[in-house]
Design a protein around this motif. Sequence first.
Motif, PDB file in Angstrom:
ATOM      1  N   THR A  53      11.221 -26.996 -27.952  1.00  0.00           N
ATOM      2  CA  THR A  53      12.364 -26.117 -27.690  1.00  0.00           C
ATOM      3  C   THR A  53      12.040 -25.144 -26.566  1.00  0.00           C
ATOM      4  O   THR A  53      12.869 -24.890 -25.684  1.00  0.00           O
ATOM      5  CB  THR A  53      12.745 -25.358 -28.968  1.00  0.00           C
TER       6      THR A  53
ATOM      7  N   ARG B 238      13.980 -24.654 -23.015  1.00  0.00           N
ATOM      8  CA  ARG B 238      14.500 -23.333 -22.674  1.00  0.00           C
ATOM      9  C   ARG B 238      13.922 -22.850 -21.345  1.00  0.00           C
ATOM     10  O   ARG B 238      14.609 -22.207 -20.542  1.00  0.00           O
ATOM     11  CB  ARG B 238      14.177 -22.328 -23.777  1.00  0.00           C
TER      12      ARG B 238
ATOM     13  N   ARG C 140      16.091 -21.779 -17.657  1.00  0.00           N
ATOM     14  CA  ARG C 140      16.063 -20.348 -17.360  1.00  0.00           C
ATOM     15  C   ARG C 140      16.817 -19.974 -16.089  1.00  0.00           C
ATOM     16  O   ARG C 140      17.223 -18.834 -15.923  1.00  0.00           O
ATOM     17  CB  ARG C 140      14.614 -19.867 -17.225  1.00  0.00           C
TER      18      ARG C 140
ATOM     19  N   PRO D 258      20.780 -20.023 -17.731  1.00  0.00           N
ATOM     20  CA  PRO D 258      20.676 -20.296 -19.164  1.00  0.00           C
ATOM     21  C   PRO D 258      22.037 -20.518 -19.806  1.00  0.00           C
ATOM     22  O   PRO D 258      22.981 -19.757 -19.585  1.00  0.00           O
ATOM     23  CB  PRO D 258      19.980 -19.040 -19.716  1.00  0.00           C
TER      24      PRO D 258
ATOM     25  N   TRP E 281      23.410 -19.751 -26.354  1.00  0.00           N
ATOM     26  CA  TRP E 281      22.615 -20.158 -27.505  1.00  0.00           C
ATOM     27  C   TRP E 281      23.419 -21.027 -28.457  1.00  0.00           C
ATOM     28  O   TRP E 281      22.866 -21.917 -29.120  1.00  0.00           O
ATOM     29  CB  TRP E 281      22.078 -18.924 -28.236  1.00  0.00           C
TER      30      TRP E 281
END
Length: 452
Positions: free
Chosen positions: A72, A76, A80, A83, A86
């Motif tokens: 994960t 992620r 970046r 992004p 979530w």
Amino acid sequence: MPPTGAGAGAGPGDAALRHPHWWQRGWVRYGALITLLALSGLVILALVRRQTGTEGFLVGLGLAVLPVPWLTAAFRWLDRVEPGPWRNLVFAFAWGACAAALIAIVANSFATHWIATSTADPAGADTLGATVIAPIVEESAKAAAVLLLFLFRRRDFTGIVDGVVIAGITATGFAFTENILYLGTAFGTDQLTGGRGIASVTAATFFVRIVMSPFAHPLFTVLTGIGFGTGALAGDGQRARRVLLPLGGLLLAMGMHAFWNGSSTFGAYGFFAVYGLFMVPAFGLLTWLAIWTRQRELRTVREELPAYVFAGWLGPAEPYVLGSMRARRMAREYARHHFGGRPAGRTVARYEACATSLAFLRHRARLGRAPADFAVRERELLSELWARRGVAWPALEYATRASARAPAPYWPAYGYGHLPGQDYGQGYGQGYGQDYYGYPAVPYSAHNPYRT
């Protein structure tokens, strides 16, 4: 101009706009999706626990969770530059771990049982199920999450990196549930046979699935994500590309998955040969492609944002600061320490994300792939930048000095003297220095810290 105000009459379609059907409401859709995932999770939990037993389930859970954090974190890190929300990643992981895993277990079991009862070769049914049925079912089930986000979260799905990240997170969730099943079953086998230490089935399964190939499922499904990502780069009029590219990525994922599952039929050392000569090089190639794409995104930020420097929305050095992950991090840290802690850091992070999205939006338009809502989306992003300028500009100015990045000339060198619409011939806006979508042009000497 249509009438406005309290006494204005309503058109025939206004009531439908104000009062959508109950199934069109956002909370109904979110509620249905959460309910579906929750029910899938409960069913898959019961099925896995039934097959492994309570003790085997707990052992499998403890071992299967080990690769999840670093997989994960890797995705992620790749995400970046711009992004994604979530909620998209949580949905992708939950879909892979619950819905896709449930579909795979039920469909694989049914298909394998049907083949075994329809032929006189049960062993051949297992091989056929592993090399043909499983890749088709599992990759299709995982691809469903990518498809849903591609269709219903298009603003968050703009390129290859988004496809790679969403597909990788979905596959990580799927592999997590599958590893619980395999490791829990292996532990149950050791309990029956008395296997211990490195000779145990659990140790062998852990070594193959967790140590050697934790990237296997993400590697397969990332091919599907690349297909959707390249499809997202196509213009609105290129519908064939938007369909064929994702389909091609899915077929490649199925093919690689089938080749990997069939490696055990290639002889005593077939698995290790496929692993060393195919899987590891493929993993290295896709890792290089993902990192190269990330660097290309940063370059796009540096090349496209000078247009907004000339208009006064950004400071002279901001394209170069926003095109460096190190400088962006320095700006966030400066804001956290000097402008109000974590909320200020999040404000700068949001500013950086909006500026990046603005660069990508302009880049698509410059290539002739401007979305239909280009002007609306550009105005929304500029509004968000303007609302956060008080905290973001000083932080970015500090990052400029700290990273020793000198501002480059931007208007003569880049030739950005027009709005995006004027560059592309789409008529999206007015000239720089005029009233810009209701916002005043910003003279550097009066309204921002980059005074000249």
